[in-house]
Scaffold this motif. Structure first.
Motif, PDB file in Angstrom:
ATOM      1  N   THR A 128       0.856  -1.185   0.000  1.00 38.67           N
ATOM      2  CA  THR A 128       0.000   0.000   0.000  1.00 38.67           C
ATOM      3  C   THR A 128       0.890   1.232   0.000  1.00 38.67           C
ATOM      4  O   THR A 128       1.878   1.291   0.742  1.00 38.67           O
ATOM      5  CB  THR A 128      -0.904   0.025   1.252  1.00 38.67           C
ATOM      6  N   ASP A 129       0.536   2.207  -0.816  1.00 39.04           N
ATOM      7  CA  ASP A 129       1.254   3.480  -0.862  1.00 39.04           C
ATOM      8  C   ASP A 129       0.292   4.612  -0.557  1.00 39.04           C
ATOM      9  O   ASP A 129      -0.801   4.677  -1.124  1.00 39.04           O
ATOM     10  CB  ASP A 129       1.872   3.697  -2.243  1.00 39.04           C
ATOM     11  N   TRP A 130       0.712   5.486   0.358  1.00 35.89           N
ATOM     12  CA  TRP A 130      -0.039   6.694   0.681  1.00 35.89           C
ATOM     13  C   TRP A 130       0.890   7.883   0.482  1.00 35.89           C
ATOM     14  O   TRP A 130       2.094   7.797   0.721  1.00 35.89           O
ATOM     15  CB  TRP A 130      -0.478   6.713   2.143  1.00 35.89           C
ATOM     16  N   ARG A 131       0.340   9.001   0.090  1.00 32.74           N
ATOM     17  CA  ARG A 131       1.068  10.270   0.022  1.00 32.74           C
ATOM     18  C   ARG A 131       0.211  11.273   0.771  1.00 32.74           C
ATOM     19  O   ARG A 131      -0.913  11.557   0.367  1.00 32.74           O
ATOM     20  CB  ARG A 131       1.286  10.683  -1.430  1.00 32.74           C
ATOM     21  N   LYS A 183       7.218   2.173   5.833  1.00 30.02           N
ATOM     22  CA  LYS A 183       8.353   3.028   5.473  1.00 30.02           C
ATOM     23  C   LYS A 183       7.827   4.442   5.250  1.00 30.02           C
ATOM     24  O   LYS A 183       6.765   4.631   4.655  1.00 30.02           O
ATOM     25  CB  LYS A 183       9.041   2.513   4.211  1.00 30.02           C
ATOM     26  N   PHE A 184       8.607   5.420   5.705  1.00 28.26           N
ATOM     27  CA  PHE A 184       8.195   6.821   5.649  1.00 28.26           C
ATOM     28  C   PHE A 184       9.330   7.634   5.030  1.00 28.26           C
ATOM     29  O   PHE A 184      10.483   7.486   5.418  1.00 28.26           O
ATOM     30  CB  PHE A 184       7.919   7.349   7.063  1.00 28.26           C
ATOM     31  N   GLU A 185       8.966   8.509   4.100  1.00 27.16           N
ATOM     32  CA  GLU A 185       9.966   9.351   3.430  1.00 27.16           C
ATOM     33  C   GLU A 185       9.393  10.747   3.242  1.00 27.16           C
ATOM     34  O   GLU A 185       8.318  10.906   2.651  1.00 27.16           O
ATOM     35  CB  GLU A 185      10.304   8.735   2.069  1.00 27.16           C
ATOM     36  N   GLN A 186      10.107  11.745   3.751  1.00 22.76           N
ATOM     37  CA  GLN A 186       9.689  13.128   3.550  1.00 22.76           C
ATOM     38  C   GLN A 186       9.964  13.526   2.118  1.00 22.76           C
ATOM     39  O   GLN A 186      11.052  13.270   1.594  1.00 22.76           O
ATOM     40  CB  GLN A 186      10.446  14.058   4.519  1.00 22.76           C
ATOM     41  N   ASP A 187       8.997  14.143   1.455  1.00 19.77           N
ATOM     42  CA  ASP A 187       9.124  14.616   0.075  1.00 19.77           C
ATOM     43  C   ASP A 187       8.488  15.990  -0.004  1.00 19.77           C
ATOM     44  O   ASP A 187       7.298  16.122  -0.283  1.00 19.77           O
ATOM     45  CB  ASP A 187       8.434  13.632  -0.881  1.00 19.77           C
ATOM     46  N   GLY A 188       9.297  17.015   0.319  1.00 22.45           N
ATOM     47  CA  GLY A 188       8.754  18.366   0.384  1.00 22.45           C
ATOM     48  C   GLY A 188       7.769  18.461   1.532  1.00 22.45           C
ATOM     49  O   GLY A 188       8.050  18.045   2.655  1.00 22.45           O
ATOM     50  N   GLU A 189       6.570  18.957   1.236  1.00 23.19           N
ATOM     51  CA  GLU A 189       5.567  19.091   2.292  1.00 23.19           C
ATOM     52  C   GLU A 189       4.706  17.828   2.451  1.00 23.19           C
ATOM     53  O   GLU A 189       3.740  17.824   3.204  1.00 23.19           O
ATOM     54  CB  GLU A 189       4.682  20.311   2.048  1.00 23.19           C
ATOM     55  N   TYR A 190       5.080  16.778   1.775  1.00 21.04           N
ATOM     56  CA  TYR A 190       4.357  15.509   1.838  1.00 21.04           C
ATOM     57  C   TYR A 190       5.224  14.406   2.438  1.00 21.04           C
ATOM     58  O   TYR A 190       6.444  14.481   2.418  1.00 21.04           O
ATOM     59  CB  TYR A 190       3.890  15.078   0.442  1.00 21.04           C
ATOM     60  N   VAL A 191       4.549  13.367   2.911  1.00 23.90           N
ATOM     61  CA  VAL A 191       5.230  12.170   3.371  1.00 23.90           C
ATOM     62  C   VAL A 191       4.741  11.015   2.502  1.00 23.90           C
ATOM     63  O   VAL A 191       3.531  10.820   2.337  1.00 23.90           O
ATOM     64  CB  VAL A 191       4.919  11.865   4.862  1.00 23.90           C
ATOM     65  N   ASN A 192       5.683  10.297   1.916  1.00 23.50           N
ATOM     66  CA  ASN A 192       5.356   9.080   1.184  1.00 23.50           C
ATOM     67  C   ASN A 192       5.403   7.931   2.182  1.00 23.50           C
ATOM     68  O   ASN A 192       6.404   7.736   2.860  1.00 23.50           O
ATOM     69  CB  ASN A 192       6.350   8.833   0.050  1.00 23.50           C
ATOM     70  N   VAL A 193       4.308   7.213   2.273  1.00 23.33           N
ATOM     71  CA  VAL A 193       4.187   6.107   3.211  1.00 23.33           C
ATOM     72  C   VAL A 193       3.994   4.829   2.402  1.00 23.33           C
ATOM     73  O   VAL A 193       3.187   4.788   1.480  1.00 23.33           O
ATOM     74  CB  VAL A 193       2.976   6.301   4.152  1.00 23.33           C
ATOM     75  N   ARG A 194       4.735   3.818   2.752  1.00 26.01           N
ATOM     76  CA  ARG A 194       4.608   2.513   2.089  1.00 26.01           C
ATOM     77  C   ARG A 194       4.421   1.461   3.171  1.00 26.01           C
ATOM     78  O   ARG A 194       5.157   1.437   4.160  1.00 26.01           O
ATOM     79  CB  ARG A 194       5.871   2.213   1.281  1.00 26.01           C
ATOM     80  N   PHE A 195       3.423   0.608   2.997  1.00 21.47           N
ATOM     81  CA  PHE A 195       3.236  -0.520   3.894  1.00 21.47           C
ATOM     82  C   PHE A 195       3.280  -1.790   3.065  1.00 21.47           C
ATOM     83  O   PHE A 195       2.470  -1.981   2.155  1.00 21.47           O
ATOM     84  CB  PHE A 195       1.906  -0.431   4.654  1.00 21.47           C
TER      85      PHE A 195
END
Length: 161
Positions: free
Chosen positions: A10-13, A98-110
């Motif tokens: 699953t990917d969330w932004r 997994k969490f990754e900051q991308d500018g003002e967003y966070v990319n979340v992967r489960f």
């Protein structure tokens, strides 16, 4: 892959800070408050013998009319970038956030690697696998919407990491 084995990424932004998103997603015992459509109850279930970490007894559900009883605990944590867990009971396997900051967003992967061990699900998996997968993704969609609401609630309340 066996009939009852599932890999469901699953990917969330989501707009936010990695620390606040991580804090919400890593606090298992609070899931039933902010993700109530899926997590019906979570209780502390002692200490996991293998990891020494706190374990949780979970009652969860999806859109389909069945409930899952399982236990989970953290197996590895690298805050605020990743968190791994294991599951046993009606669901048995492991997952990694997994969490990754991308500018003002966070990319979340489960990444969720799990076997359906609930007898009915295990028996029906050979023919119902697409429906069971869809049920999982419905639950994760509810999680994404709930996470957005929880982050907004925390911001309004002045809660910061």
């Amino acid at each position: 892959m066996g009939a009852n084995e599932y890999y469901m990424p699953t990917d969330w932004r989501i707009k936010g800070d990695i620390r606040e998103v991580y804090e919400v997603c890593s606090n298992f015992k609070d899931y039933h408050r902010w993700w109530p459509e899926v997590y019906l109850d979570i209780q502390v279930a002692g200490t996991d013998k293998e990891t020494g970490n706190e374990a949780y007894a979970i009652l969860s559900k999806g859109k389909l009319p069945y409930k899952l009883r399982w236990k989970s605990c953290k197996t590895a944590e690298y805050a605020p970038f990743s968190l791994s867990l294991k599951a046993s009971g009606d669901l048995a396997g492991h997952g990694t956030w997994k969490f990754e900051q991308d500018g003002e967003y966070v990319n979340v992967r489960f990444d969720w690697y799990v076997n359906a061990e609930k007898p009915l699900l295990k028996f029906l998996s050979p023919v119902m696998k697409p429906i069971f997968r869809s049920n999982h993704y419905w639950a994760m969609g509810k999680g994404f919407e709930s996470l957005k609401r929880e982050l907004e609630r925390r911001r309004r309340a002045g809660i910061s990491t």
